[in-house]
Enzyme design. Structure first.
Site, mmCIF file in Angstrom:
data_model
loop_
_atom_site.group_PDB
_atom_site.id
_atom_site.type_symbol
_atom_site.label_atom_id
_atom_site.label_comp_id
_atom_site.label_asym_id
_atom_site.label_seq_id
_atom_site.Cartn_x
_atom_site.Cartn_y
_atom_site.Cartn_z
ATOM 1 N N THR A 14 0.829 -1.208 0.000
ATOM 2 C CA THR A 14 0.000 0.000 0.000
ATOM 3 C C THR A 14 0.859 1.252 0.000
ATOM 4 O O THR A 14 0.584 2.221 -0.716
ATOM 5 C CB THR A 14 -0.928 0.004 1.234
ATOM 6 O OG1 THR A 14 -1.830 -1.088 1.136
ATOM 7 C CG2 THR A 14 -1.712 1.298 1.326
ATOM 8 N N ASN A 41 -3.782 -12.759 2.818
ATOM 9 C CA ASN A 41 -3.460 -13.742 3.865
ATOM 10 C C ASN A 41 -4.672 -14.087 4.714
ATOM 11 O O ASN A 41 -4.717 -15.153 5.330
ATOM 12 C CB ASN A 41 -2.285 -13.257 4.731
ATOM 13 C CG ASN A 41 -2.510 -11.876 5.304
ATOM 14 O OD1 ASN A 41 -3.509 -11.233 5.027
ATOM 15 N ND2 ASN A 41 -1.551 -11.421 6.099
ATOM 16 N N CYS A 42 -5.678 -13.228 4.770
ATOM 17 C CA CYS A 42 -6.893 -13.561 5.522
ATOM 18 C C CYS A 42 -7.711 -14.653 4.825
ATOM 19 O O CYS A 42 -8.601 -15.251 5.433
ATOM 20 C CB CYS A 42 -7.761 -12.321 5.717
ATOM 21 S SG CYS A 42 -6.992 -11.074 6.786
ATOM 22 N N THR A 272 10.093 6.023 13.572
ATOM 23 C CA THR A 272 10.772 5.317 14.655
ATOM 24 C C THR A 272 11.693 6.302 15.379
ATOM 25 O O THR A 272 11.647 7.503 15.123
ATOM 26 C CB THR A 272 11.588 4.140 14.102
ATOM 27 O OG1 THR A 272 12.683 4.665 13.336
ATOM 28 C CG2 THR A 272 10.729 3.234 13.236
ATOM 29 N N TYR A 278 10.654 4.795 9.084
ATOM 30 C CA TYR A 278 9.264 4.691 9.491
ATOM 31 C C TYR A 278 8.925 3.209 9.671
ATOM 32 O O TYR A 278 9.601 2.325 9.138
ATOM 33 C CB TYR A 278 8.335 5.291 8.441
ATOM 34 C CG TYR A 278 8.466 6.797 8.278
ATOM 35 C CD1 TYR A 278 7.488 7.658 8.753
ATOM 36 C CD2 TYR A 278 9.579 7.350 7.621
ATOM 37 C CE1 TYR A 278 7.610 9.039 8.599
ATOM 38 C CE2 TYR A 278 9.710 8.729 7.464
ATOM 39 C CZ TYR A 278 8.715 9.562 7.953
ATOM 40 O OH TYR A 278 8.830 10.926 7.802
ATOM 41 N N ALA A 279 7.854 2.929 10.415
ATOM 42 C CA ALA A 279 7.428 1.540 10.592
ATOM 43 C C ALA A 279 5.902 1.491 10.646
ATOM 44 O O ALA A 279 5.250 2.409 11.170
ATOM 45 C CB ALA A 279 8.022 0.935 11.862
ATOM 46 N N GLY A 281 2.210 -1.421 10.454
ATOM 47 C CA GLY A 281 1.656 -2.771 10.462
ATOM 48 C C GLY A 281 1.827 -3.514 11.761
ATOM 49 O O GLY A 281 1.942 -2.928 12.844
ATOM 50 N N TYR A 425 -34.530 1.546 6.806
ATOM 51 C CA TYR A 425 -35.434 0.505 7.295
ATOM 52 C C TYR A 425 -36.354 -0.010 6.196
ATOM 53 O O TYR A 425 -37.040 0.755 5.516
ATOM 54 C CB TYR A 425 -36.289 1.033 8.448
ATOM 55 C CG TYR A 425 -37.524 0.195 8.718
ATOM 56 C CD1 TYR A 425 -37.401 -1.169 9.008
ATOM 57 C CD2 TYR A 425 -38.798 0.741 8.653
ATOM 58 C CE1 TYR A 425 -38.520 -1.961 9.234
ATOM 59 C CE2 TYR A 425 -39.927 -0.037 8.879
ATOM 60 C CZ TYR A 425 -39.780 -1.380 9.160
ATOM 61 O OH TYR A 425 -40.903 -2.153 9.372
ATOM 62 N N LYS A 433 -37.074 -0.309 14.937
ATOM 63 C CA LYS A 433 -36.077 -0.062 15.983
ATOM 64 C C LYS A 433 -34.908 -0.995 15.710
ATOM 65 O O LYS A 433 -34.948 -2.181 16.020
ATOM 66 C CB LYS A 433 -36.658 -0.337 17.368
ATOM 67 C CG LYS A 433 -37.722 0.646 17.812
ATOM 68 C CD LYS A 433 -38.213 0.319 19.220
ATOM 69 C CE LYS A 433 -39.289 1.280 19.668
ATOM 70 N NZ LYS A 433 -39.800 0.939 21.027
#
Length: 833
Positions: A14, A41-42, A272, A278-279, A281, A425, A433
């Site tokens: 990304t 991976n999910c 960092t 930078y880091a 995840g 609705y 409700k």
């Protein structure tokens, strides 16, 4: 500017794509030690189970296509082995094992997390796997393809573990889930996880809770999973899903700051301790928006969000990251489980004052076909109403509701915002409700003082000597089971029967899900009753949270692993603690004249009443098939059959619907259990003599070791044997205080029946037992509980002797003479000690 990104999954890919969309001139290098980047991976468990049939669908981009589209130098099988932050260089190892250096201007670490793999004996045996990446998936897929997988063990009851359990079940395996905690799904509270336990048991999954694995042993073609208590199970494959930890090896070697939670420490801009690095995840820790404390968050959504922010910050922006509340969702067979924010147990750990409420509503209008129950639990500030957390469990509409709740939590909204949400609705999608609005209304009632809630844990240990349990369901519902010693006054009769209720005692009102309990609460409090509480979530929540875990083993059923709190009571006789799980994959009788009843969309007591009304018109031998979307109906139907003499033929659950087939029974004469038939053993522990208590537990353990059902009924002086060693302060009347001063405070104070010598005899006995390696009374008592021996305390004795429920061991249940007689009727040995 030259930017190198370490890690090509989720956040890393990304970040690279976002940088290129914003800047065509930047030099971007993406390094990935594996063969693949940007994969789903999910979705890995579903490919193993065959739900996702084509392996290629797991890959969002290939290294080649990603590199061409975004003009990124993608290098797979290139592992970074060292970061020199002073020189701004990386040492990289190729698949060929040769190394080279690469310089950078800015560096992004997105190394993710690695599975926990404890150093247990035998853990490297063939057939034991972890699941984290494509390579793991390919190994597991090949193994299940090449071997006959009849039984599978999943170690760990988290999201991935339960997804793997479902997919291994889909392959035809008998699945066991082993979890060290007392529940699956750690991000949610026990009362909500219990609904997941029910779904797993209904699907035939074995649950081994509060069991830690000690070792593994290869036995022929099988793997023996050995628990720390010495028990074991056999499996053809083992999936380790114990958890993950941040992959911080590179960061530690580069002397970047590691935070208290064990992840890479970053500032608001995801930098960092080195401003050029930078880091993002799974590798990082960041403060929780509610607690303000650093925490680890292993979710793809936040990782992608962080990737976008870092990309912009690398190019000169100063965009702060707001943090994640951990919104997550999972499919567990037909059930959907989701959470956002902090559950009650986390708030308690953090010392944050909170109140919670649990509601059970239909996923859409009940009169429209297919409505199923959706359970929501929210936690919130008792004063301001600020929403802290939400959990949702159901069969339909869970994702929509958790996203609404998560938005309110993340925007630091309140329970009042839930009541103001304007829901779309129409009968197929919601009710006028909406369940989220109902959750807000109930919370508003609690904060405003219109209702005081009581929770299932409180009722589990309540002493009826100090309180009255008021069941306001119908008489027919009450007959299917209630709480021990509960009084039944149906809601519609309450105004005319209030004189039957004491005004000087606490009154705990309950119904099926909480609505009628609330109405009863309002009636009573407006008529002078000021000690009234309503059970949050009703009997549905209590039943789920206190239900025993039952192990299903190729058609054989064992007793629950852990003794549970007071069971529900049927017709004044306590139900046996072990209940067979619902039968699945059964074939319904193909009878032309079977009567079919559709009770879908009806809330309790609708389905049970409709079933009873139909059964009353039948003659013995005739059958009905009834379909219900009420999650508690299958259990209610089984209990109703047990108490009425009708025969439960089949139970099936699928997609949130229970299909029950029942045959009308014929009244039978009483049958006495002979010594040839009965296998149970019951003991009445009347004495608190140390030697007699020792004898009782020795006999009980011996009987339990042979697989027999054993019950010990503690009455009068015997109550002293099961008192806690450390007891909470309990308010007592003058007589209770006197008994408390005269009676032994715990089993450690028991004396011998003979040769006591002012207590010296008991001490000598314990000393000799210790010298000869004989287990102490307390150890024998603990072994009895582990062996499934049922401990029942006599309620009448507790009332007479001023012993409160809080003074007894957690595992003890409460019962009366009918409870003992029911156990004795099914035993061939009954001893009075």
């Amino acid at each position: 500017m030259k930017i190198i990104i370490i890690g090509g999954v989720a956040g890393g890919a990304t970040t690279a794509a976002r940088i290129r969309r914003a800047d065509e001139t930047a030099e971007i290098v993406l390094l990935e030690k594996g063969k693949y980047i940007s994969y789903a991976n999910c979705g890995l468990p579903y490919y193993i189970g065959g739900v996702i049939e084509e392996r290629e669908k797991l890959f969002v981009q290939t290294p080649e296509s990603f590199g061409v589209r975004f003009r990124v130098d993608v290098r797979v099988e290139n592992e970074v082995i060292f970061i020199d932050k002073r020189k701004k260089t990386l040492t990289i190892r190729r698949a060929s094992q040769d190394t080279y250096e690469e310089s950078y201007d800015r560096l992004v670490i997105s190394t993710g997390a690695v599975p926990v793999r404890p150093p247990l004996q035998g853990i490297d045996s063939e057939g034991i796997f972890t699941l984290r990446n494509v390579a793991d998936t390919d190994h597991i897929k090949a193994y299940v393809t090449e071997h006959r997988i009849r039984r599978a063990a999943v170690i760990g009851g988290g999201f991935i573990g339960l997804e793997m359990a479902e997919n291994l079940h889909h392959l035809g395996a008998e699945v066991s889930v082993v979890e060290m905690g007392n529940q699956v799904m750690a991000p949610i509270d026990l009362s909500m996880a219990a609904l997941v336990h029910q779904e797993l048991m209904n699907k035939g999954v074995n649950l081994y809770l509060e069991q830690a694995v000690a070792s593994f042993e290869r036995v022929g073609k099988e793997i023996k999973v050995i628990f720390q208590n010495g028990e074991s199970i056999l499996s053809d494959i083992v999936i380790l899903s114990i958890g993950v930890r941040p992959e911080t090896t590179l960061a530690r070697a580069a002397e970047l700051t590691i935070g208290p939670a064990g992840g890479i420490a970053v500032n608001d801009y995801l930098q960092t301790s080195d401003e050029s690095i930078y880091a993002i995840g799974d590798a990082i820790e960041f403060r929780h928006p509610i607690t303000g404390q650093p925490w680890l968050n292993y979710l793809a959504g936040p990782a992608n969000r962080q990737g976008r922010i870092v990309a912009d910050n690398l190019l000169g922006a100063q965009i702060p990251y707001e943090g994640s509340i951990g919104t997550s969702i999972a499919k567990v067979f037909d059930l959907t489980v989701a959470s956002a924010g902090l559950p009650a147990k986390r708030l308690k750990q953090a010392g944050i004052p909170y109140v919670s409420s649990t509601t059970h509503s239909n996923s859409h209008a009940g009169y429209y076909p297919g409505a199923v129950q959706l359970s929501i639990k929210i936690t919130f500030d008792p004063t301001s109403g600020k929403l802290y957390g939400a959990q949702a469990v159901g069969y339909r509409g869970v994702d929509k509701r958790i996203d609404e709740l998560a938005l309110v939590i993340k925007q630091q909204g309140t329970i009042y915002d839930l009541t103001r949400l304007e829901h779309a609705y129409a009968p197929p999608y919601s009710s006028a409700k909406d369940p989220v609005a109902i959750a807000g209304y109930v919370a508003e009632n609690i904060i405003s003082g219109k209702m005081k809630p009581v929770y299932w844990r409180k009722l589990r240990g309540v002493s009826v000597g100090n309180a009255l349990l008021l069941d306001v369901r119908t008489k027919e519902e009450f007959a299917t089971g209630s709480l021990p010693d509960a009084v039944n006054i149906p809601l519609d009769e309450l105004r005319d029967r209030m004189s039957e209720l004491p005004q000087d005692r606490f009154i705990y009102v309950f119904c099926a899900v909480g609505l009628r309990g609330y109405l009863a609460y309002r009636i009573l409090t407006q008529n002078g009753y000021d000690k009234v509480y309503n059970l949050s979530g009703g009997l549905k929540t209590y039943r789920a949270a206190t239900a025993p875990i039952v192990i299903h083993d190729r058609g054989q059923y064992s007793l629950p692993q852990q003794p549970t709190a007071p069971a529900l009571v049927e017709n004044d006789t306590q139900r046996p603690a072990a209940v067979k799980p619902a039968l699945t994959n059964t074939v319904r009788p193909a009878l032309a004249n079977i009567i079919r009843v559709d009770a879908s969309g009806l809330q309790c007591p609708g389905p049970i009443m409709k079933m009873k009304k139909t059964m009353d018109t039948l003659v013995p031998g005739e059958q009905i098939e009834i379909v219900s979307t009420d999650p508690g109906f299958a259990r209610d139907a089984a209990a109703w059959c047990n108490s009425t003499g009708n025969k439960l033929l089949t139970q099936e659950t699928a997609g949130g619907k229970a299909t029950i087939t029942i045959e009308k029974g014929t009244p039978e004469a009483c049958h006495l259990i002979s010594s040839c038939e009965g296998k149970g053993k019951t003991f009445i522990m009347f004495s608190d003599d140390l030697d007699k208590a020792l004898a009782t537990f020795v006999l009980a353990n011996g009987a339990a070791a042979t697989g027999q059902k054993v019950t010990i009924f503690f009455t009068f002086w015997g109550l002293n044997v099961i008192k806690r060693l450390e007891k909470p302060a309990v308010e007592k009347d003058i007589f209770g205080k006197m008994f408390g001063m005269m009676l032994p405070s715990s089993s450690l104070k028991l004396k011998l029946s003979k040769m006591s010598m002012g207590g010296m005899g008991g001490k000598m006995m314990r000393y000799i037992m210790h010298r000869k390696g004989i287990d102490s009374l307390e150890s024998l008592r603990a072994q009895a509980l582990e062996n499934g021996v049922e401990f029942i305390a006599c309620q009448m004795s507790m009332d007479v002797m001023g012993v409160a429920r809080e003074e007894l061991l957690d595992e003890v249940t409460i019962g009366g003479v009918a409870t003992y007689m029911e156990r004795a009727d099914n035993a061939n040995v009954n001893l009075f000690i």
